[in-house]
Write an enzyme that holds these catalytic residues in place. Structure first.
Site, PDB file in Angstrom:
ATOM      1  N   LYS A  53       0.834  -1.198   0.000  1.00 41.65           N
ATOM      2  CA  LYS A  53       0.000   0.000   0.000  1.00 41.65           C
ATOM      3  C   LYS A  53       0.876   1.258   0.000  1.00 41.65           C
ATOM      4  CE  LYS A  53      -3.696  -2.706   1.994  1.00 41.65           C
ATOM      5  NZ  LYS A  53      -4.375  -3.250   3.169  1.00 41.65           N
ATOM      6  N   GLN A  97      -4.374  -1.799   9.585  1.00 45.23           N
ATOM      7  CA  GLN A  97      -4.287  -3.115   8.939  1.00 45.23           C
ATOM      8  C   GLN A  97      -4.969  -4.190   9.797  1.00 45.23           C
ATOM      9  OE1 GLN A  97      -3.118  -3.801   5.778  1.00 45.23           O
ATOM     10  NE2 GLN A  97      -3.872  -5.862   6.137  1.00 45.23           N
ATOM     11  N   ASP A 120     -10.489   3.351   3.999  1.00 45.03           N
ATOM     12  CA  ASP A 120     -10.528   1.897   3.836  1.00 45.03           C
ATOM     13  C   ASP A 120     -11.955   1.373   4.036  1.00 45.03           C
ATOM     14  OD1 ASP A 120      -9.156  -0.479   3.283  1.00 45.03           O
ATOM     15  OD2 ASP A 120      -8.779  -0.929   5.388  1.00 45.03           O
TER      16      ASP A 120
END
Ligand code: NAP
Length: 278
Positions: A53, A97, A120
């Site tokens: 990412k 994450q 996200d």
């Protein structure tokens, strides 16, 4: 011949467009979008995803800030870091994450992310807004899948879609996104009985199970659109694709289908968050 929904090439062409948008933000506003990534612990797969990412940010001229926390981090410590990033005006997107170590309340931490920086698509508020058809950053994997379906002009309205998996980041938002575009949606999970009977009726199948080649090709009808969100070290997904590529109307390859779209959607949504902040 089945259409191959090539996520790798769509992500590459999207990166070219994003480079121009980032460049224009820099030239006109002297602003660079910044994504903050938070990695808790030392799980090698998670570390690889975070690195990929960060690399994608670099490729389009964006910045990323890497926050790495020890595996014994508490919920309070993680919340405090998220709040610090929420109040930093230079940060436009925050990625926590998944998964975090067991002692952390992951849902509480996801929901602490400022909705404007939830690039996200992991907050309950973002999920609720998206489900109601309001403006929201979608969870990146299902949002990336929707972008692929649109790119390849796959008809969704009136089609019977079967999503196998109901995780908060994949199966559930996927089902809502397909419903919002007027598919008739079934969601299957580990307690579903007679899974094959549901799948054989599907016009669109999304495999999001996490078990290599779990969905067999003979459970899929001729002409179906086959989306495989899974990815496993043996370079296969959750669907036995070999047996279906000659009979389906379109499919996502593994690798090179859904995976690149997930990362691309994250950086796209960070650029959008930055543009919206100005
Ligand atoms: P997850 O949180 O483990 O969820 C798996 C889902 O599959 C659950 O809803 C589970 O049902 C269901 N399931 C498990 N066994 C089943 C069975 N025998 N029959 C029917 N359903 C079953 O996984 P996830 O995070 O959603 O990920 C799913 C897959 O997508 C994985 O292969 C993962 O690697 C991949 N993925 C890819 C990307 C990408 O960028 N390409 C991103 C995220 C995930 P219950 O709810 O009943 O337990």
């Amino acid at each position: 011949m089945a259409i191959i929904m090539d996520g790798k090439s769509l992500a590459l062409s999207s990166e070219e467009e994003l480079k121009m948008r980032v460049n224009s933000l820099l030239e006109k506003k002297n602003f660079v979008p910044i994504l903050a990534t938070i990695l808790v612990g030392s799980d090698p797969a998670s570390a690889t995803y975070v690195k990929m990412k960060g690399n994608a940010c670099e490729r389009i001229g964006m910045k990323s800030i890497k926050v790495e926390l020890d595996s014994d981090t508490t919920t309070e410590e993680l919340l405090s870091k998220i709040n610090e990033l929420n109040s930093n005006p230079e940060v436009h997107g925050i990625l926590l994450q998944h998964p975090v170590p067991d002692q952390i309340d992951e849902r509480l931490c996801f929901d602490a992310i400022d909705i404007k920086k939830d690039v996200d698509g992991v907050t309950c508020l973002g999920f609720g807004n998206m489900s109601m058809g309001e403006k929201a950053f979608g969870s990146c994997t299902p949002q990336g899948i929707m972008r692929l379906l649109h790119e390849y002009k796959i008809e969704i309205a009136g089609k019977h879609a079967v999503v196998v998996g109901r995780s908060p980041i994949l199966g559930k938002p996927m089902a809502m996104m397909l419903l919002n575009e007027n598919a008739t949606v079934s969601i299957c999970h580990s307690k579903t009985t007679n899974l094959e009977e549901h799948l054989i009726k599907a016009d669109i199948i999304v495999g999001a199970v996490g078990i290599p080649k779990f969905i067999k090709s003979n459970w899929i009808k001729d002409g179906a659109v086959v989306i495989d969100a899974g990815y496993h070290p043996e370079k296969c997904g959750d669907i036995d694709l070999e047996g279906i590529i000659d009979r389906c109307s379109a499919y996502t390859p593994v690798p090179g289908g859904v995976g690149p779209m997930t990362i691309n959607t994250l950086i796209l949504q960070t650029v959008e968050a930055c543009e919206a902040s100005l």
